[in-house]
Design an enzyme around this catalytic site. Structure first.
Site, mmCIF file in Angstrom:
data_model
loop_
_atom_site.group_PDB
_atom_site.id
_atom_site.type_symbol
_atom_site.label_atom_id
_atom_site.label_comp_id
_atom_site.label_asym_id
_atom_site.label_seq_id
_atom_site.Cartn_x
_atom_site.Cartn_y
_atom_site.Cartn_z
ATOM 1 N N ASP A 105 0.822 -1.207 0.000
ATOM 2 C CA ASP A 105 0.000 0.000 0.000
ATOM 3 C C ASP A 105 0.859 1.262 0.000
ATOM 4 O OD1 ASP A 105 -1.983 -1.865 0.396
ATOM 5 O OD2 ASP A 105 -2.834 -0.908 2.179
ATOM 6 N N HIS A 263 3.831 -2.160 3.067
ATOM 7 C CA HIS A 263 3.832 -0.817 2.480
ATOM 8 C C HIS A 263 5.139 -0.612 1.721
ATOM 9 C CE1 HIS A 263 0.885 -0.608 5.732
ATOM 10 N NE2 HIS A 263 0.298 0.360 5.048
HETATM 11 ZN ZN ZN Z 1 -2.617 3.270 3.299
#
Ligand code: ZN
Length: 303
Positions: A105, A263
């Site tokens: 993400d 991430h």
């Molecule tokens: Zn996010």
């Protein structure tokens, strides 16, 4: 390109050009893939080019995706002067113990190129839930190299996107436009900022329980949303590659389906990916990009 100068007996000079440079074949998305029996093998991409002509490319795909085995896809590129280049891609078809969907993400970011290299080296596909930040060229690479590009948020600003549904949709449409401009494709694969179980939205939504409304509304509009069932905690307590690795592999069972949250704006999290893949492959898992019909690991909605 080789230039040969010919002189005749009267010393008149003339020139002919002999093309001795063969075409170049570039593998896009890794030269060795591991897939599960019954998966759909989308033809992995190559780029073939030549210094003097557009090469002719022949592809022989020997993969039998219905049966375990080690197969090859052979590529032959030939230019106008009959210079030939061969390349091959290995495809390992296994009956996996389970499936891992690595998801990243908040990117793309400065760490994304290295992550793509690691995925390619291992012949592994993943999913990127992208934002309005980072270089267009990285989203292009994600798409071209066979990964899934999903939508996360243009702004990633909770106070804006969760203030009301109009804001949520304006933000999602903006990141959809960005991705579509880069990849040429509309995507129905999304992840809510904070996941569908987030409570942060309750701080900004004025008591309207916006997540309960949005999970229904995204489905009505044809979107498939994805949460996760393994959190690497790389946005929380995990701040080293070792911690990220341990959090992920300790949560993997002997089989089953896992959607892993990471991430690609966190360099130490990207640094853990090579070892996570090694562990997964050694334990009989395959790695796939998410499709609309994939296991979605939905959370309970709290707001
Ligand atoms: Zn996010």
């Amino acid at each position: 390109m080789l230039t040969v100068t010919l002189l005749n007996s009267r010393s008149n000079s003339g020139e002919i050009v002999v093309d001795t440079t063969p075409p170049v074949i570039e593998m896009i998305g890794g030269d060795a893939l591991t897939m599960a029996v019954g998966d759909v093998l989308e033809e992995p991409r190559i780029i073939a080019y030549d210094d003097s002509s557009i090469p002719k490319v022949e592809i022989e795909n020997h993969v039998n995706i219905t049966q375990e085995g080690e197969y090859k896809i052979n590529y032959v590129a030939t230019d106008d002067a009959d210079n030939v280049t061969f390349a091959e891609r290995e495809v390992k078809v296994i009956r996996p113990s389970g499936r891992i969907y690595l998801t990243f993400d908040d990117g793309p970011s400065d760490s994304t190129a290295a992550l793509l290299d690691t995925l390619n080296k291992n012949g592994v596909k993943a999913t990127f839930f992208v934002t309005g930040y980072g270089d267009d060229a990285l989203i292009k690479r994600e798409h071209d190299e066979g990964h899934t590009v999903g939508l996360h948020s243009m702004s990633h600003n909770y106070s804006y996107i969760y203030a009301n549904k109009n804001n949520y949709w304006a933000d999602l449409n903006a990141v959809q436009d960005r991705v579509q401009n880069i990849t040429g494709q509309h995507t129905n694969i999304i992840r809510f900022p904070g996941g569908s179980s987030n409570m942060v939205s309750s701080v900004y939504d004025g008591g309207q329980r916006i997540m309960s409304a949005l999970v229904n509304e995204v489905s009505e509009r044809g979107y498939a949303y994805f949460d996760w069932n393994i959190d690497s905690d790389d946005a929380g307590g995990a701040t080293t590659a070792d911690e990220v690795y341990n959090n992920v592999v300790s949560a993997l069972g002997n089989g089953g389906e896992y959607v892993v949250l990471q991430h690609d704006v966190k360099p130490y999290s990207v640094d853990a990916v090579d070892r996570i893949i090694q562990y997964g492959l050694e334990h009989g898992f395959v790695f796939s990009g998410l499709k609309e019909s994939s296991f979605a690991a939905h959370h309970g909605v709290n707001n």
